[in-house]
Design a protein around this motif. Structure first.
Motif, mmCIF file in Angstrom:
data_model
loop_
_atom_site.group_PDB
_atom_site.id
_atom_site.type_symbol
_atom_site.label_atom_id
_atom_site.label_comp_id
_atom_site.label_asym_id
_atom_site.label_seq_id
_atom_site.Cartn_x
_atom_site.Cartn_y
_atom_site.Cartn_z
ATOM 1 N N GLY A 1 -5.298 -3.696 9.221
ATOM 2 C CA GLY A 1 -6.209 -3.147 10.207
ATOM 3 C C GLY A 1 -5.478 -2.584 11.411
ATOM 4 O O GLY A 1 -6.016 -1.770 12.163
ATOM 5 N N ALA A 2 -4.230 -3.006 11.598
ATOM 6 C CA ALA A 2 -3.391 -2.489 12.684
ATOM 7 C C ALA A 2 -2.568 -1.287 12.247
ATOM 8 O O ALA A 2 -2.464 -0.290 12.965
ATOM 9 C CB ALA A 2 -2.461 -3.591 13.194
ATOM 10 N N THR A 3 -1.983 -1.363 11.060
ATOM 11 C CA THR A 3 -1.007 -0.357 10.615
ATOM 12 C C THR A 3 -1.550 0.607 9.581
ATOM 13 O O THR A 3 -0.922 1.634 9.301
ATOM 14 C CB THR A 3 0.212 -1.039 9.991
ATOM 15 N N GLY A 4 -2.710 0.282 8.981
ATOM 16 C CA GLY A 4 -3.117 0.993 7.789
ATOM 17 C C GLY A 4 -2.316 0.489 6.604
ATOM 18 O O GLY A 4 -1.387 -0.315 6.736
ATOM 19 N N HIS B 1 8.629 -15.410 17.278
ATOM 20 C CA HIS B 1 7.865 -15.432 18.531
ATOM 21 C C HIS B 1 6.666 -16.377 18.501
ATOM 22 O O HIS B 1 5.913 -16.427 19.483
ATOM 23 C CB HIS B 1 7.418 -14.015 18.880
ATOM 24 N N GLY B 2 6.489 -17.111 17.417
ATOM 25 C CA GLY B 2 5.380 -18.054 17.361
ATOM 26 C C GLY B 2 4.026 -17.391 17.501
ATOM 27 O O GLY B 2 3.181 -17.829 18.274
ATOM 28 N N LEU B 3 3.822 -16.328 16.737
ATOM 29 C CA LEU B 3 2.593 -15.553 16.854
ATOM 30 C C LEU B 3 1.987 -15.320 15.481
ATOM 31 O O LEU B 3 2.645 -14.764 14.592
ATOM 32 C CB LEU B 3 2.871 -14.199 17.509
ATOM 33 N N ILE B 4 0.746 -15.735 15.284
ATOM 34 C CA ILE B 4 0.005 -15.370 14.082
ATOM 35 C C ILE B 4 -0.792 -14.111 14.404
ATOM 36 O O ILE B 4 -1.680 -14.137 15.262
ATOM 37 C CB ILE B 4 -0.943 -16.496 13.641
ATOM 38 N N PRO B 5 -0.484 -12.988 13.749
ATOM 39 C CA PRO B 5 -1.213 -11.749 14.060
ATOM 40 C C PRO B 5 -2.679 -11.847 13.673
ATOM 41 O O PRO B 5 -3.060 -12.579 12.752
ATOM 42 C CB PRO B 5 -0.497 -10.696 13.200
ATOM 43 N N GLY B 6 -3.492 -11.079 14.370
ATOM 44 C CA GLY B 6 -4.903 -11.010 14.042
ATOM 45 C C GLY B 6 -5.187 -9.931 13.020
ATOM 46 O O GLY B 6 -4.284 -9.463 12.310
ATOM 47 N N SER B 7 -6.443 -9.518 12.955
ATOM 48 C CA SER B 7 -6.882 -8.523 11.978
ATOM 49 C C SER B 7 -7.772 -7.507 12.685
ATOM 50 O O SER B 7 -9.000 -7.596 12.626
ATOM 51 C CB SER B 7 -7.637 -9.200 10.834
ATOM 52 N N PRO B 8 -7.168 -6.545 13.402
ATOM 53 C CA PRO B 8 -7.968 -5.578 14.160
ATOM 54 C C PRO B 8 -8.998 -4.884 13.279
ATOM 55 O O PRO B 8 -8.703 -4.474 12.157
ATOM 56 C CB PRO B 8 -6.915 -4.584 14.665
ATOM 57 N N GLY B 9 -10.206 -4.775 13.787
ATOM 58 C CA GLY B 9 -11.278 -4.097 13.066
ATOM 59 C C GLY B 9 -12.165 -5.026 12.271
ATOM 60 O O GLY B 9 -13.352 -4.738 12.074
ATOM 61 N N SER B 10 -11.624 -6.133 11.793
ATOM 62 C CA SER B 10 -12.428 -7.079 11.022
ATOM 63 C C SER B 10 -13.267 -7.927 11.969
ATOM 64 O O SER B 10 -12.801 -8.328 13.037
ATOM 65 C CB SER B 10 -11.523 -7.970 10.168
ATOM 66 N N ARG B 11 -14.499 -8.229 11.552
ATOM 67 C CA ARG B 11 -15.420 -8.922 12.446
ATOM 68 C C ARG B 11 -15.982 -10.208 11.850
ATOM 69 O O ARG B 11 -16.079 -11.222 12.528
ATOM 70 C CB ARG B 11 -16.586 -7.992 12.807
ATOM 71 N N ALA B 12 -16.370 -10.166 10.579
ATOM 72 C CA ALA B 12 -17.006 -11.328 9.954
ATOM 73 C C ALA B 12 -16.442 -11.510 8.559
ATOM 74 O O ALA B 12 -16.473 -10.580 7.740
ATOM 75 C CB ALA B 12 -18.517 -11.148 9.894
#
Length: 406
Positions: free
Chosen positions: A326-329, A349-360
């Motif tokens: 959802g971030a990069t295509g 960096h201790g980061l779990i990326p999210g999922s841009p665009g996804s809602r439910a």
């Protein structure tokens, strides 16, 4: 790699460029902000109502004079990315240590420089001959990618390109590990590069897989993929001396081929599950050891459903998971390498990326799906990449200070 434990290899340097930006800093900032780089398609002459992930500056980038015969969008994107984060300099230093013939180049792509061939076919004379013939050796052939990277970095070791659709950029990690393990080379440049072209945009559209909106992986209302372009590279070496705690290691790779259908995954995700299990065996780890799973997550109904079922059987809700497409295509042959680099950034960096665009989350998939970024210490990350024809690969990374096999 199934059936034996992989000797861990150090990702001593890595870099990437995508629609999120060029280099690790831009990539990390976008991931931390849960920002998508997708935009309405304005690429070339494409007339499709869709969104794409285009890398800025590729059209204006110029290859060095000695690589002029390799000029095409794919190779420009490759060399532009090699020059990020000191990657080219680090590889050249490794070649000085080991010898240029002892450093291999193993890269994934799906379409290489086919855009230039598409453009050449628009310019035919009255007899149907090319007015400006495409340069097959320097652009159209997939091997041009490995050749231009090896030449730019001054390497003369084994070099080849893997083209297994969307698993290409992940499978090269297994290829490199095998050759290093066999003693044929001491280090390897691995990665993937795929650039936008008409073949993929119109091709996926003809399969009715392209979303009219920015893609929404694992969402209950997902409508298909958003095609992106990217390049990502890593330098793999045997660990030398004591590594810093946050050093990233290639711990395992699993491959499978379910060959269920030309373009659809096995509906129960059997090939996906086999690749993930093989990766864990290769790393000497169990499902409970994985702290984050970067899903293949293309946002098509069938792909997400199949992968989700496999994840539920293997992990249940015990592992946080997300798709960064959802971030990069979906960057196709580069996706595996790009998402390994994202996994490496997550570990450091201790980061779990999210999922841009996804809602439910799709109600049929009972997962711990991460919609917005989480700050969390991570020791082990798995990244999935699954291609057409059931060509599957899962890559396991771990921090040097995490438990696991050396």
């Amino acid at each position: 790699m199934e059936g034996r434990i992989l000797q861990a290899l150090h990702l001593s340097c890595f870099t990437a460029a995508s629609c999120l930006g060029a280099g690790l800093e831009a990539t990390l900032k976008a991931l931390a902000a849960n920002r998508s780089g997708l935009a309405r398609c304005a690429f070339e002459t494409v007339a499709l109502a869709t969104h794409v992930g285009e890398v800025a500056g590729v059209d204006d980038y110029r290859l060095p004079f000695d690589l002029a015969d390799y000029d095409c969008r794919n190779n420009r994107l490759a060399v532009l990315t090699l020059e990020q984060d000191g990657f080219a300099e680090t590889v050249r230093a490794a070649a000085q240590r080991y010898g240029a013939a002892r450093v291999g180049v193993f890269l994934g792509t799906s379409t290489a420089g086919i855009l230039e061939t598409e453009q050449a076919y628009r310019q035919l004379d009255e007899a149907g001959a090319f007015v400006a013939p495409p340069v097959y050796e320097g652009s159209h052939t997939p091997y041009a990618l490995a050749d231009v990277v090896a030449r730019h970095l001054g390497l003369s070791g084994p070099a080849f390109v893997v083209s297994t659709a969307c698993s290409s950029g992940a499978k090269v990690f297994a290829s490199a590990a095998r050759l290093i393990g066999a003693g044929l080379i001491d280090a390897a440049v691995v990665g993937g590069v795929d650039s936008l072209c008409l073949t993929t945009l119109y091709g996926f559209n003809s399969l009715e897989l392209v979303s009219p909106e920015p893609c929404r992986p694992y969402d209950s209302e997902r409508r298909g993929i958003s095609i992106g372009e990217a390049a990502a590279f890593a330098l793999l070496e045997r660990p030398a001396g004591e590594l810093p705690p946050d050093a990233v290691l290639l711990a395992g790779v699993g491959e499978s081929s379910d060959a269920y259908h030309m373009s659809s995954p096995h509906p129960e995700g059997r090939g996906a599950e086999a690749a993930m299990r093989a990766a864990l065996v290769s790393a000497g780890l169990s499902p409970a050891d994985v702290d984050y799973l970067n899903l293949h997550g293309t946002a098509t109904p069938s792909n997400d459903a199949a992968e989700g079922q496999a994840v539920m059987r293997l992990f249940g809700r015990d592992v946080p998971a997300s798709s960064t497409k959802g971030a990069t295509g979906h960057t196709l042959g580069a996706a595996g390498a790009l998402e390994v680099v994202i996994g490496a950034l997550a570990l450091k960096h201790g980061l779990i990326p999210g999922s841009p665009g996804s809602r439910a989350l799709d109600a049929a998939l009972d997962l711990d799906y991460v919609f917005t970024p989480r700050a969390q210490a991570l020791g082990v990350v798995m990244s999935n990449s699954f291609g057409f024809g059931g060509s599957n690969a899962s890559v396991v990374l771990r921090r040097a200070d995490a438990k696991g096999h050396a």
